[in-house]
Scaffold this motif. Structure first.
Motif, PDB file in Angstrom:
ATOM      1  N   PRO A 159      19.340 -53.433 -40.342  1.00 27.65           N
ATOM      2  CA  PRO A 159      19.963 -52.144 -40.087  1.00 27.65           C
ATOM      3  C   PRO A 159      21.029 -52.268 -38.998  1.00 27.65           C
ATOM      4  CG  PRO A 159      17.647 -52.146 -39.414  1.00 27.65           C
ATOM      5  CD  PRO A 159      17.934 -53.464 -40.045  1.00 27.65           C
ATOM      6  N   ARG A 160      22.099 -51.533 -39.165  1.00 29.00           N
ATOM      7  CA  ARG A 160      23.205 -51.573 -38.207  1.00 29.00           C
ATOM      8  C   ARG A 160      22.805 -50.803 -36.949  1.00 29.00           C
ATOM      9  NH1 ARG A 160      29.256 -51.626 -39.039  1.00 29.00           N
ATOM     10  NH2 ARG A 160      28.642 -52.227 -41.125  1.00 29.00           N
ATOM     11  N   PRO A 161      22.999 -51.417 -35.779  1.00 25.72           N
ATOM     12  CA  PRO A 161      22.683 -50.690 -34.552  1.00 25.72           C
ATOM     13  C   PRO A 161      23.679 -49.546 -34.352  1.00 25.72           C
ATOM     14  CG  PRO A 161      23.698 -52.792 -34.030  1.00 25.72           C
ATOM     15  CD  PRO A 161      23.502 -52.756 -35.529  1.00 25.72           C
ATOM     16  N   PRO A 162      23.295 -48.546 -33.575  1.00 23.29           N
ATOM     17  CA  PRO A 162      24.226 -47.436 -33.343  1.00 23.29           C
ATOM     18  C   PRO A 162      25.450 -47.924 -32.565  1.00 23.29           C
ATOM     19  CG  PRO A 162      22.306 -47.234 -31.920  1.00 23.29           C
ATOM     20  CD  PRO A 162      22.046 -48.373 -32.856  1.00 23.29           C
ATOM     21  N   PRO A 163      26.595 -47.258 -32.756  1.00 24.61           N
ATOM     22  CA  PRO A 163      27.797 -47.655 -32.017  1.00 24.61           C
ATOM     23  C   PRO A 163      27.572 -47.515 -30.511  1.00 24.61           C
ATOM     24  CG  PRO A 163      28.279 -45.865 -33.558  1.00 24.61           C
ATOM     25  CD  PRO A 163      26.818 -46.119 -33.619  1.00 24.61           C
ATOM     26  N   ARG A 164      28.224 -48.393 -29.770  1.00 24.58           N
ATOM     27  CA  ARG A 164      28.124 -48.342 -28.322  1.00 24.58           C
ATOM     28  C   ARG A 164      29.484 -47.978 -27.749  1.00 24.58           C
ATOM     29  NH1 ARG A 164      24.947 -53.803 -27.093  1.00 24.58           N
ATOM     30  NH2 ARG A 164      25.144 -53.096 -24.973  1.00 24.58           N
ATOM     31  N   PRO A 165      29.502 -47.363 -26.594  1.00 22.88           N
ATOM     32  CA  PRO A 165      30.785 -46.935 -26.009  1.00 22.88           C
ATOM     33  C   PRO A 165      31.695 -48.113 -25.684  1.00 22.88           C
ATOM     34  CG  PRO A 165      28.910 -45.984 -24.815  1.00 22.88           C
ATOM     35  CD  PRO A 165      28.364 -46.983 -25.791  1.00 22.88           C
ATOM     36  N   LEU A 166      32.978 -47.899 -25.853  1.00 24.67           N
ATOM     37  CA  LEU A 166      33.978 -48.915 -25.521  1.00 24.67           C
ATOM     38  C   LEU A 166      33.867 -49.305 -24.050  1.00 24.67           C
ATOM     39  CD1 LEU A 166      36.415 -50.608 -26.326  1.00 24.67           C
ATOM     40  CD2 LEU A 166      37.855 -48.625 -25.839  1.00 24.67           C
ATOM     41  N   GLU A 167      33.473 -48.381 -23.217  1.00 22.65           N
ATOM     42  CA  GLU A 167      33.344 -48.661 -21.781  1.00 22.65           C
ATOM     43  C   GLU A 167      32.363 -49.815 -21.521  1.00 22.65           C
ATOM     44  OE1 GLU A 167      34.205 -48.712 -17.908  1.00 22.65           O
ATOM     45  OE2 GLU A 167      35.286 -47.592 -19.451  1.00 22.65           O
ATOM     46  N   GLU A 168      31.305 -49.936 -22.343  1.00 25.51           N
ATOM     47  CA  GLU A 168      30.364 -51.053 -22.181  1.00 25.51           C
ATOM     48  C   GLU A 168      31.062 -52.391 -22.402  1.00 25.51           C
ATOM     49  OE1 GLU A 168      26.590 -51.019 -24.186  1.00 25.51           O
ATOM     50  OE2 GLU A 168      26.420 -48.847 -23.927  1.00 25.51           O
ATOM     51  N   LEU A 169      31.930 -52.439 -23.390  1.00 24.01           N
ATOM     52  CA  LEU A 169      32.679 -53.658 -23.673  1.00 24.01           C
ATOM     53  C   LEU A 169      33.619 -53.982 -22.511  1.00 24.01           C
ATOM     54  CD1 LEU A 169      33.484 -55.874 -25.722  1.00 24.01           C
ATOM     55  CD2 LEU A 169      35.184 -54.275 -26.576  1.00 24.01           C
ATOM     56  N   LEU A 170      34.313 -52.967 -22.036  1.00 28.41           N
ATOM     57  CA  LEU A 170      35.236 -53.188 -20.924  1.00 28.41           C
ATOM     58  C   LEU A 170      34.496 -53.663 -19.680  1.00 28.41           C
ATOM     59  CD1 LEU A 170      37.580 -50.108 -21.395  1.00 28.41           C
ATOM     60  CD2 LEU A 170      37.987 -52.485 -22.082  1.00 28.41           C
ATOM     61  N   GLN A 171      33.302 -53.135 -19.448  1.00 23.73           N
ATOM     62  CA  GLN A 171      32.513 -53.548 -18.291  1.00 23.73           C
ATOM     63  C   GLN A 171      32.149 -55.029 -18.357  1.00 23.73           C
ATOM     64  OE1 GLN A 171      33.336 -50.997 -16.108  1.00 23.73           O
ATOM     65  NE2 GLN A 171      31.500 -51.848 -15.216  1.00 23.73           N
ATOM     66  N   LEU A 172      31.923 -55.541 -19.554  1.00 22.27           N
ATOM     67  CA  LEU A 172      31.638 -56.972 -19.684  1.00 22.27           C
ATOM     68  C   LEU A 172      32.797 -57.809 -19.161  1.00 22.27           C
ATOM     69  CD1 LEU A 172      30.015 -57.120 -23.229  1.00 22.27           C
ATOM     70  CD2 LEU A 172      28.865 -57.486 -21.042  1.00 22.27           C
TER      71      LEU A 172
END
Length: 122
Positions: free
Chosen positions: A48-61
């Motif tokens: 199953p596809r996980p729910p979308p995560r905010p772009l901010e989480e990616l930027l924080q990485l």
């Protein structure tokens, strides 16, 4: 051993492809790729596809300490990502390809959050 079975299956697949290529049959089949099958054409169950995560989480990485870990001897993860995106842009890639070049190693940052760089893995 799973690894031996994998390579035996892959070897058999490649030998069959080569035989079809030599005989001139199956040329169309070689060009087909299904996202519903694994590399041997067996039906693949999708998790199953996980729910979308905010772009901010990616930027924080990319703002975090993992981005400054060495990618190799010469550059950090962040520098590598930026250089790849710059090369894609320079070569005329569209926005999606530039984004893919930028993000292609994002998993290194995620795994880095789970496993410290100095942790020994089995």
């Amino acid at each position: 051993d799973v690894r031996q079975a994998y390579y035996a299956d892959k070897r058999a697949e490649l030998e069959a492809r080569e035989a079809r290529r030599r005989s001139g049959s199956g040329a169309q089949a070689l060009a087909q790729l299904s996202i519903n099958e694994d590399f041997l054409g067996r039906h693949a169950e999708r998790p199953p596809r996980p729910p979308p995560r905010p772009l901010e989480e990616l930027l924080q990485l990319y703002r975090g300490p993992q981005a400054h870990q060495p990618y190799d001897e010469a550059v950090s993860e962040l520098q590598h990502a930026l250089r790849c995106a710059a090369c894609a842009r320079r070569d005329g890639a569209d926005d999606a390809a530039v984004a893919a070049a930028l993000l292609h190693d994002v998993g290194h940052l995620v795994v880095g959050d789970l496993f410290p760089a100095d942790m020994e893995l089995d």
